[in-house]
Motif scaffolding. Structure first.
Motif, PDB file in Angstrom:
ATOM      1  N   SER A 239       0.841  -1.201   0.000  1.00 52.36           N
ATOM      2  CA  SER A 239       0.000   0.000   0.000  1.00 52.36           C
ATOM      3  C   SER A 239       0.877   1.253   0.000  1.00 52.36           C
ATOM      4  CB  SER A 239      -0.917   0.008   1.228  1.00 52.36           C
ATOM      5  OG  SER A 239      -1.765  -1.115   1.234  1.00 52.36           O
ATOM      6  N   GLU A 240       0.343   2.295  -0.563  1.00 49.41           N
ATOM      7  CA  GLU A 240       1.090   3.549  -0.614  1.00 49.41           C
ATOM      8  C   GLU A 240       1.129   4.226   0.753  1.00 49.41           C
ATOM      9  OE1 GLU A 240       0.317   6.245  -3.847  1.00 49.41           O
ATOM     10  OE2 GLU A 240      -0.409   4.613  -5.116  1.00 49.41           O
ATOM     11  N   GLU A 332     -16.022   2.740   2.508  1.00 49.01           N
ATOM     12  CA  GLU A 332     -16.565   3.947   1.880  1.00 49.01           C
ATOM     13  C   GLU A 332     -15.460   4.867   1.370  1.00 49.01           C
ATOM     14  OE1 GLU A 332     -18.950   5.794   4.812  1.00 49.01           O
ATOM     15  OE2 GLU A 332     -20.547   4.263   4.765  1.00 49.01           O
ATOM     16  N   LEU A 333     -14.334   4.905   2.074  1.00 55.25           N
ATOM     17  CA  LEU A 333     -13.248   5.831   1.732  1.00 55.25           C
ATOM     18  C   LEU A 333     -12.135   5.166   0.945  1.00 55.25           C
ATOM     19  CD1 LEU A 333     -13.006   7.760   5.145  1.00 55.25           C
ATOM     20  CD2 LEU A 333     -14.266   8.405   3.082  1.00 55.25           C
ATOM     21  N   GLY A 350      -3.507   5.100  -4.375  1.00 59.18           N
ATOM     22  CA  GLY A 350      -4.201   5.822  -5.434  1.00 59.18           C
ATOM     23  C   GLY A 350      -5.045   6.973  -4.943  1.00 59.18           C
ATOM     24  N   ASP A 351      -6.232   7.121  -5.583  1.00 60.35           N
ATOM     25  CA  ASP A 351      -7.099   8.260  -5.296  1.00 60.35           C
ATOM     26  C   ASP A 351      -7.644   8.266  -3.874  1.00 60.35           C
ATOM     27  OD1 ASP A 351      -6.697   9.047  -7.895  1.00 60.35           O
ATOM     28  OD2 ASP A 351      -8.566   8.150  -8.645  1.00 60.35           O
ATOM     29  N   SER A 352      -7.665   7.103  -3.224  1.00 58.10           N
ATOM     30  CA  SER A 352      -8.210   7.036  -1.855  1.00 58.10           C
ATOM     31  C   SER A 352      -7.373   7.821  -0.856  1.00 58.10           C
ATOM     32  CB  SER A 352      -8.290   5.574  -1.406  1.00 58.10           C
ATOM     33  OG  SER A 352      -9.141   4.822  -2.246  1.00 58.10           O
TER      34      SER A 352
END
Length: 465
Positions: A239-240, A332-333, A350-352
């Protein structure tokens, strides 16, 4: 009919009623030898009559005096009899009350063999409420133990022993726990309350027969079969961003009332929930010496002890709603959420990542609503450009152990193999061989290939030394 005496006895009685002189006078008047009363002025017979009246008055006074003395004697005798009766009644009352006391004591003894009527101040209010939800208990396949006698029988102990283990004492000469401290990896000390054998056996029964039969949320990885720090870290590999939260004073923050309510939610009666709650909780204790005796004084409210076999399972069950809410929020997020005991971990890519602030804010709100507190000093946001750890395991690209830690471990193994274990240490244990064996197994759990190498080296050390 005549009222004249007809027998000698009647004659004697008549004379006694008047006097001999009066009787002779009346007889003389009757036979005509003396005139009737009032016929002769200054009749000499009047003197006889006055003497007779005086004698009768004296006799009456004597009778009255005799009766008075008799009344006093009778009264004295009556008082004596009353005193005797009173003493007999007192003795009978004393014997009756003693018999009633013995019967009450026997009944209480018999009742204590089957019931628990009191377990201490502020915790005994519902001890007599044995109403339970049979349908719910059966749906969870839990034992139907809703009275003290049923619980004691299931645990294979007496009701008296169960009362002894569960009783909430503010001050006591005994303690059911051995208390000590161990150092934390991150610094500071961890307070451990290890239950004594009998209480530990009762807590283990609760764990095996009740707690382990209930389903946990999938996000919980601590202290459950087929789960570990490895399964907790795996969902976050690559994960980032990793966000780690730590719950402050996790075990002490779980109160007796919450534990009791948990058991009631399973369907158990208030009486059973009270007993289970008391068996699984304890207050902080201050040990005092007074007059050569040791006293254990409660200084806090009852809470989950760290060291009980039942405590981790209870926290997992109490955190089911927390896990559900945090999982829903994470979904949800666009985040992944897991929990290992008091460590909460979120990860995303990513965008999250734009929702990091929402994760921080909403997690704090949800945790507070569940009656827990986040230790803000231990909250960490780890990005991919630095080492990311989840419950001590590096997750940047794959599950691994810190390179720095592995380097230190290799150096320690080299020195121990070369010079022997004397004077060497690894970790916080005084048994260096057990410590290196445990760490080698830990490495094998995370990275089987590297772990196998270390395990062989430890075997060589054990054979050599």
């Amino acid at each position: 009919m005549t009222d004249q005496p007809r027998t000698r006895q009647e004659l004697y009685d008549r004379i006694r009623e008047t006097s001999k002189e009066e009787f002779i006078l009346e007889e003389m008047i009757r036979f005509g030898f003396w005139p009737a009363q009032g016929e002769i002025p200054e009749d000499p017979a009047d003197e006889i009559r006055r003497i007779g009246e005086i004698r009768r008055e004296l006799d009456e006074l004597r009778r009255e005096n005799s009766q008075l003395h008799n009344e006093q004697a009778l009264r004295k005798e009556m008082l004596k009899q009353r005193l005797i009766q009173s003493r007999q009644k007192q003795q009978e009352t004393k014997e009756r009350r003693e018999k009633e006391r013995q019967e009450r004591a026997e009944n209480w003894h018999q009742r204590k063999q089957q019931e628990i009527c009191y377990l201490g101040d502020e915790v005994s209010g519902g001890i007599n409420n044995t109403n339970y939800n049979e349908e719910r208990l059966q749906s969870y396949q839990l034992p139907l133990c809703n009275t003290a006698a049923q619980i004691a029988a299931a645990m294979e102990i007496s009701v008296g022993q169960l009362r002894f283990l569960a009783f909430a004492r503010k001050t006591s000469h005994i303690s059911h726990y051995i208390r000590f401290k161990i150092p934390k990896k991150t610094g500071g000390e961890r307070h451990i309350s290890a239950p004594m054998p009998r209480l530990k056996a009762a807590q283990h029964w609760i764990l095996v027969n009740i707690l382990e039969k209930l389903e946990l949320h999938g996000a919980a990885h601590g202290f459950r079969p087929s789960h570990s720090i490895v399964t907790n870290a795996r969902p976050h590999v690559g994960s980032e961003v990793i966000i780690n939260f730590d719950l402050k004073n996790f075990f002490p923050s779980i109160s007796y009332k919450r534990v009791k309510g948990l058991f009631q939610s399973f369907g158990y009666s208030e009486a059973a929930a009270t007993i289970f709650g008391l068996l699984c909780t304890e207050p902080e204790i201050e040990e005092l010496e007074l007059d050569g005796k040791t006293y254990f004084v409660a200084v806090t409210e009852r809470h989950l002890p760290q060291g009980s076999p039942a405590s981790p399972a209870i926290t997992n069950l109490l955190c089911r709603r927390l896990d559900r809410r945090l999982t829903q929020m994470a979904d949800e997020l666009g985040f992944v959420y897991t929990r290992y005991a008091d460590d909460l971990t979120f990860s995303a890519s990513g965008d999250s990542l734009q929702n990091i602030c929402n994760i921080l804010r909403r997690t704090e709100s949800i945790v507070a609503h569940e009656g827990l507190v986040i230790n803000e000093e231990k909250t960490r946001i780890l990005r991919k450009n630095r080492q990311q750890e989840v419950t001590g395991i590096v997750v940047n690209e794959q599950l691994s152990i810190s390179k720095k830690m592995l380097k230190r471990f290799r150096a320690a193994l080299f020195q121990i193999e070369k010079d022997g274990p004397d004077g060497k240490r690894w970790g916080n244990s005084n048994d260096v061989i057990a410590s290196i064996q445990g760490f080698a197994n830990f490495v094998a759990m995370v990275n089987p290939e590297k772990g196998a190498e270390f395990i062989e080296q430890v075997k060589t050390i054990k054979n050599k030394w």
